[in-house]
Design a protein around this motif. Structure first.
Motif, PDB file in Angstrom:
ATOM      1  N   GLU A 258       5.556  17.127   9.004  1.00 37.80           N
ATOM      2  CA  GLU A 258       5.476  17.833   7.716  1.00 37.80           C
ATOM      3  C   GLU A 258       4.306  18.813   7.708  1.00 37.80           C
ATOM      4  N   ALA A 259       3.170  18.406   8.256  1.00 35.40           N
ATOM      5  CA  ALA A 259       1.995  19.279   8.286  1.00 35.40           C
ATOM      6  C   ALA A 259       2.245  20.498   9.173  1.00 35.40           C
ATOM      7  N   TYR A 260       2.854  20.283  10.341  1.00 35.07           N
ATOM      8  CA  TYR A 260       3.142  21.410  11.232  1.00 35.07           C
ATOM      9  C   TYR A 260       4.155  22.371  10.598  1.00 35.07           C
ATOM     10  N   ASN A 261       5.119  21.827   9.896  1.00 33.78           N
ATOM     11  CA  ASN A 261       6.090  22.690   9.217  1.00 33.78           C
ATOM     12  C   ASN A 261       5.419  23.516   8.120  1.00 33.78           C
ATOM     13  N   GLN A 262       4.441  22.913   7.443  1.00 36.47           N
ATOM     14  CA  GLN A 262       3.684  23.688   6.458  1.00 36.47           C
ATOM     15  C   GLN A 262       2.922  24.831   7.133  1.00 36.47           C
ATOM     16  N   ALA A 263       2.355  24.541   8.299  1.00 35.87           N
ATOM     17  CA  ALA A 263       1.628  25.581   9.033  1.00 35.87           C
ATOM     18  C   ALA A 263       2.560  26.728   9.405  1.00 35.87           C
ATOM     19  N   LEU A 264       3.790  26.408   9.787  1.00 37.98           N
ATOM     20  CA  LEU A 264       4.745  27.441  10.180  1.00 37.98           C
ATOM     21  C   LEU A 264       5.301  28.199   8.980  1.00 37.98           C
ATOM     22  N   THR A 265       5.357  27.542   7.840  1.00 43.22           N
ATOM     23  CA  THR A 265       5.748  28.245   6.616  1.00 43.22           C
ATOM     24  C   THR A 265       4.702  29.298   6.264  1.00 43.22           C
ATOM     25  N   LEU A 266       3.444  28.930   6.464  1.00 45.34           N
ATOM     26  CA  LEU A 266       2.352  29.853   6.167  1.00 45.34           C
ATOM     27  C   LEU A 266       2.206  30.936   7.237  1.00 45.34           C
ATOM     28  N   ASN A 267       2.548  30.590   8.479  1.00 45.03           N
ATOM     29  CA  ASN A 267       2.449  31.549   9.583  1.00 45.03           C
ATOM     30  C   ASN A 267       3.621  31.330  10.545  1.00 45.03           C
ATOM     31  N   PRO A 268       4.739  32.030  10.350  1.00 45.43           N
ATOM     32  CA  PRO A 268       5.928  31.829  11.184  1.00 45.43           C
ATOM     33  C   PRO A 268       5.740  32.203  12.654  1.00 45.43           C
TER      34      PRO A 268
ATOM     35  N   ALA B 210       0.839  -1.198   0.000  1.00 45.53           N
ATOM     36  CA  ALA B 210       0.000   0.000   0.000  1.00 45.53           C
ATOM     37  C   ALA B 210       0.873   1.246   0.000  1.00 45.53           C
ATOM     38  N   ILE B 211       0.494   2.241  -0.777  1.00 42.97           N
ATOM     39  CA  ILE B 211       1.243   3.483  -0.872  1.00 42.97           C
ATOM     40  C   ILE B 211       0.511   4.542  -0.062  1.00 42.97           C
ATOM     41  N   ALA B 212       1.242   5.202   0.876  1.00 40.94           N
ATOM     42  CA  ALA B 212       0.628   6.223   1.710  1.00 40.94           C
ATOM     43  C   ALA B 212       0.197   7.411   0.854  1.00 40.94           C
ATOM     44  N   THR B 213      -0.929   7.980   1.219  1.00 44.51           N
ATOM     45  CA  THR B 213      -1.423   9.145   0.497  1.00 44.51           C
ATOM     46  C   THR B 213      -0.517  10.329   0.773  1.00 44.51           C
ATOM     47  N   PRO B 214       0.026  10.967  -0.235  1.00 44.93           N
ATOM     48  CA  PRO B 214       0.921  12.096   0.001  1.00 44.93           C
ATOM     49  C   PRO B 214       0.173  13.259   0.640  1.00 44.93           C
ATOM     50  N   LEU B 215       0.890  14.024   1.475  1.00 43.95           N
ATOM     51  CA  LEU B 215       0.279  15.154   2.157  1.00 43.95           C
ATOM     52  C   LEU B 215       0.060  16.294   1.165  1.00 43.95           C
ATOM     53  N   PRO B 216      -1.128  16.874   1.140  1.00 42.28           N
ATOM     54  CA  PRO B 216      -1.371  17.974   0.195  1.00 42.28           C
ATOM     55  C   PRO B 216      -0.632  19.233   0.611  1.00 42.28           C
ATOM     56  N   GLN B 217      -0.493  20.148  -0.305  1.00 42.21           N
ATOM     57  CA  GLN B 217       0.090  21.447  -0.016  1.00 42.21           C
ATOM     58  C   GLN B 217      -1.021  22.371   0.475  1.00 42.21           C
ATOM     59  N   PHE B 218      -0.949  22.738   1.746  1.00 43.64           N
ATOM     60  CA  PHE B 218      -1.994  23.558   2.340  1.00 43.64           C
ATOM     61  C   PHE B 218      -1.767  25.034   2.008  1.00 43.64           C
ATOM     62  N   THR B 219      -2.852  25.757   1.992  1.00 43.76           N
ATOM     63  CA  THR B 219      -2.790  27.203   1.769  1.00 43.76           C
ATOM     64  C   THR B 219      -3.255  27.966   3.001  1.00 43.76           C
ATOM     65  N   ASP B 220      -3.694  27.250   4.038  1.00 47.02           N
ATOM     66  CA  ASP B 220      -4.151  27.872   5.275  1.00 47.02           C
ATOM     67  C   ASP B 220      -3.436  27.211   6.455  1.00 47.02           C
ATOM     68  N   ALA B 221      -2.848  28.021   7.315  1.00 47.29           N
ATOM     69  CA  ALA B 221      -2.060  27.494   8.433  1.00 47.29           C
ATOM     70  C   ALA B 221      -2.920  26.693   9.405  1.00 47.29           C
ATOM     71  N   ASN B 222      -4.147  27.142   9.646  1.00 48.76           N
ATOM     72  CA  ASN B 222      -5.029  26.419  10.569  1.00 48.76           C
ATOM     73  C   ASN B 222      -5.416  25.052  10.024  1.00 48.76           C
ATOM     74  N   GLU B 223      -5.611  24.956   8.713  1.00 47.14           N
ATOM     75  CA  GLU B 223      -5.918  23.661   8.106  1.00 47.14           C
ATOM     76  C   GLU B 223      -4.725  22.715   8.221  1.00 47.14           C
ATOM     77  N   ALA B 224      -3.532  23.238   8.009  1.00 51.96           N
ATOM     78  CA  ALA B 224      -2.331  22.412   8.148  1.00 51.96           C
ATOM     79  C   ALA B 224      -2.165  21.936   9.583  1.00 51.96           C
ATOM     80  N   LEU B 225      -2.457  22.817  10.550  1.00 54.88           N
ATOM     81  CA  LEU B 225      -2.374  22.439  11.966  1.00 54.88           C
ATOM     82  C   LEU B 225      -3.371  21.337  12.293  1.00 54.88           C
ATOM     83  N   ALA B 226      -4.608  21.486  11.820  1.00 53.64           N
ATOM     84  CA  ALA B 226      -5.643  20.471  12.074  1.00 53.64           C
ATOM     85  C   ALA B 226      -5.259  19.126  11.461  1.00 53.64           C
ATOM     86  N   ALA B 227      -4.669  19.161  10.269  1.00 50.59           N
ATOM     87  CA  ALA B 227      -4.225  17.917   9.628  1.00 50.59           C
ATOM     88  C   ALA B 227      -3.102  17.278  10.433  1.00 50.59           C
ATOM     89  N   GLY B 228      -2.200  18.097  10.933  1.00 49.09           N
ATOM     90  CA  GLY B 228      -1.117  17.574  11.768  1.00 49.09           C
ATOM     91  C   GLY B 228      -1.638  16.913  13.029  1.00 49.09           C
TER      92      GLY B 228
END
Length: 288
Positions: free
Chosen positions: A77-87, A45-63
């Motif tokens: 990875e999700a939390y890092n995306q959230a911090l990229t969107l909102n340092p 089984a291949i893990a579903t790749p994490l999408p590229q979020f455009t909202d920091a809160n959505e990335a946090l919720a996914a994390g």
């Protein structure tokens, strides 16, 4: 002549079909379905790749969901995306620290199971210990929560999470101070009271921890964590009380011993009310 040949061919074909039907079926029949076959092959089984979020809160919720599902690496990875969107996202830094701490504990367990490395000789300089990713994340969380408090000193959630961040860094005195501020601004929160009690126990301040934990249970009688911590705090207070009483007894005994040994031998004999060399005067004789 043709008819017997056709009949023989038909009979031979029928016999062959009967013989092979047990394995492959006949007349286009497919093999029976295997109902025990798994729906998905976990090995491939291949893990579903994490999408590229455009909202920091959505990335946090996914994390958060990934962390709850023990998908710790993807949660990072999700939390890092959230911090990229909102340092300046303090909560994302805190949860990133939690995720990194879990990974570090996992990796340490793997290393412990391997053969131990030989101890270096006395001439080998010990390498400088590198700061862990979890500590870096918690330190950044402290910085961000302090900024929030600077803008709004009555932000009880910021005080609470600042205390938790300090706790993760083992800066216990600062953690207790921040948690006291959270309780001060919101005393009716059982979680705040519980965390304050826990850090006070960590500091061996059992007498201070007991009121906070009793308050937590008053607010939520089903708070199992507070109940267990309260038992620990009461036991710790008893241990300290017993130890203090023993120390006082020892000091009193030492004091009594010193008082008795400081007396001069024969001191009581020298305190006679009658001087040793005094001659008693006889009454005069009766004159005739």
């Amino acid at each position: 002549m043709l008819f017997p040949i056709i009949m023989r061919s038909f009979i031979y074909g029928l016999i062959l079909c009967v013989l092979l039907s047990g394995q492959f079926g006949c007349s286009g029949d497919s093999a029976p379905e295997n109902t025990n076959t798994p729906i998905a092959n976990t090995a491939t089984a291949i893990a579903t790749p994490l999408p590229q979020f455009t909202d920091a809160n959505e990335a946090l919720a996914a994390g958060d969901k990934l962390l709850e599902a023990s998908e710790t690496d993807m949660a990072i990875e999700a939390y890092n995306q959230a911090l990229t969107l909102n340092p300046e996202f303090a909560e994302a830094y805190f949860k990133l620290g939690v995720a990194y701490a879990l990974v570090e504990a996992r990796d340490a367990a793997i290393v412990d199971n391997e053969e131990p490395t030989p101890t270096p000789g006395p001439k080998v300089k010990k390498p400088k210990e590198k700061k862990s990713n979890s500590d870096i994340a918690f330190e950044k969380a402290v910085e961000r929560y302090k900024k929030q408090i600077a803008k709004n000193g009555e932000d009880d959630a910021a005080h609470y999470n600042l205390g938790r961040s300090y706790n993760k860094l083992n800066e216990d005195e600062d953690a207790a101070k921040s948690l006291k501020e959270a309780v001060k601004h919101r005393p009716d929160d059982t979680e705040y009271q519980t965390e304050l009690g826990a850090i006070l126990i960590k500091l061996a301040k059992y007498a201070e921890a007991i009121p906070a934990l009793k308050k937590a249970l008053e607010l939520d009688p089903e708070n199992i964590k507070a109940e267990e911590l309260l038992a620990d705090a009461e036991a710790g207070r008893k241990r300290i009380g017993f130890s203090t009483a023993n120390k006082q007894d020892v000091k009193r005994n030492i004091g009594r011993s010193n008082t008795s040994t400081n007396k001069v031998p024969g001191d009581n004999a020298n305190k006679s009310s009658t001087p040793a060399n005094t001659v008693k005067t006889l009454p005069p004789a009766n004159t005739l």
